[in-house]
Design an enzyme around this catalytic site. Structure first.
Site, short mmCIF file in Angstrom:
data_model
loop_
_atom_site.label_atom_id
_atom_site.label_comp_id
_atom_site.label_asym_id
_atom_site.label_seq_id
_atom_site.Cartn_x
_atom_site.Cartn_y
_atom_site.Cartn_z
N GLU A 135 -5.37 6.68 7.73
CA GLU A 135 -4.46 7.80 7.87
C GLU A 135 -5.22 9.11 7.63
O GLU A 135 -5.97 9.22 6.66
CB GLU A 135 -3.34 7.65 6.84
CG GLU A 135 -2.19 8.54 7.06
CD GLU A 135 -0.89 7.75 7.25
OE1 GLU A 135 0.14 8.42 7.30
OE2 GLU A 135 -0.91 6.54 7.37
N GLU A 188 0.85 -1.19 0.00
CA GLU A 188 0.00 0.00 0.00
C GLU A 188 0.88 1.23 0.00
O GLU A 188 1.97 1.23 0.56
CB GLU A 188 -0.90 0.01 1.24
CG GLU A 188 -1.86 -1.15 1.27
CD GLU A 188 -2.60 -1.29 2.58
OE1 GLU A 188 -2.17 -0.68 3.58
OE2 GLU A 188 -3.60 -2.01 2.61
N GLN A 189 0.38 2.29 -0.61
CA GLN A 189 1.10 3.54 -0.67
C GLN A 189 1.22 4.13 0.73
O GLN A 189 0.27 4.12 1.50
CB GLN A 189 0.35 4.52 -1.56
CG GLN A 189 1.03 5.84 -1.72
CD GLN A 189 0.26 6.76 -2.66
OE1 GLN A 189 -0.78 6.41 -3.18
NE2 GLN A 189 0.78 7.94 -2.86
N LYS A 190 2.39 4.66 1.06
CA LYS A 190 2.60 5.34 2.33
C LYS A 190 2.26 6.81 2.13
O LYS A 190 2.76 7.46 1.23
CB LYS A 190 4.06 5.19 2.78
CG LYS A 190 4.48 6.09 3.92
CD LYS A 190 3.72 5.79 5.20
CE LYS A 190 4.20 6.68 6.33
NZ LYS A 190 3.19 7.53 6.87
N LEU A 191 1.38 7.31 2.97
CA LEU A 191 0.98 8.71 2.91
C LEU A 191 1.63 9.45 4.05
O LEU A 191 1.93 8.88 5.10
CB LEU A 191 -0.54 8.82 2.99
CG LEU A 191 -1.29 8.10 1.88
CD1 LEU A 191 -2.77 8.06 2.18
CD2 LEU A 191 -1.03 8.76 0.54
#
Length: 184
Positions: free
Chosen positions: A92, A38-41
């Site tokens: 997030e 998953e993309q890290k925000l």
């Protein structure tokens, strides 16, 4: 003097100039299955709890256990309007800077430090989003004992069946090389 020393210094200088986020990390072995990417925000990790039933309230809890829903009135209103009762989402908190056209960690910090009185003013200036990456409870039933893939499928179904829209969103997931992407 070693022949590699000047190159090491140059690489260090480049890293300091670009910052650590500018470099990709190579993973020595990528598992064939059982892993989701998953993309890290650049946001604050939080849990979002919807009311157990009518008349209840939405709660936003930080990873340290603080209750901060008063700082996120736009998210609370969206959750009350869109999400079913008895839900717990792990995700997030991020803030969009409309004038810059990008996420803003500085605006996120200002929103996170706001109190109820100024929270509405800041919400109008810097809209917040809750980007979900896991479904921990659905219809009041805890899902933690279920495999991640099953919880992810339930999360995707929740978003598609209810046609959920921002500021409540889900991060895209990828099952790894050659496996395809999940939600976008």
């Amino acid at each position: 003097m070693d022949g590699d020393a000047p190159q090491g210094r140059e690489e260090r200088d480049n890293e300091q100039a670009q910052g650590p986020a500018a470099h990709a990390v190579t993973v020595p072995h990528t598992p064939d299955s059982g892993v989701a990417y998953e993309q890290k925000l650049d946001g604050h990790r939080a849990l979002l709890f919807t009311a157990a039933g009518p008349g209840g309230t939405v709660v936003v809890q930080t990873r340290r256990g603080g209750l901060v829903q008063d700082r996120w009135p736009d998210l609370v209103a969206a959750a009350e309007a869109q999400l079913p009762h008895g839900l717990v989402l792990d995700g997030e908190l991020v803030v969009w800077d409309t004038s810059a056209g990008r996420l803003s960690f500085e605006a996120l910090q200002r929103r996170a430090a706001a109190r109820a009185r100024s929270a509405r003013i800041l919400a109008a200036r810097w809209p917040a989003y809750f980007v979900t990456f896991d479904l921990l409870q659905l219809d009041g039933q805890e899902l933690l004992a279920r495999p991640y893939a099953e919880r992810r499928a339930l999360l995707e179904n929740l978003f598609s069946s209810r046609a959920l829209t921002p500021p409540v969103d889900a991060v895209s997931a990828d099952d790894g090389p050659g496996q395809g992407a999940g939600m976008a």
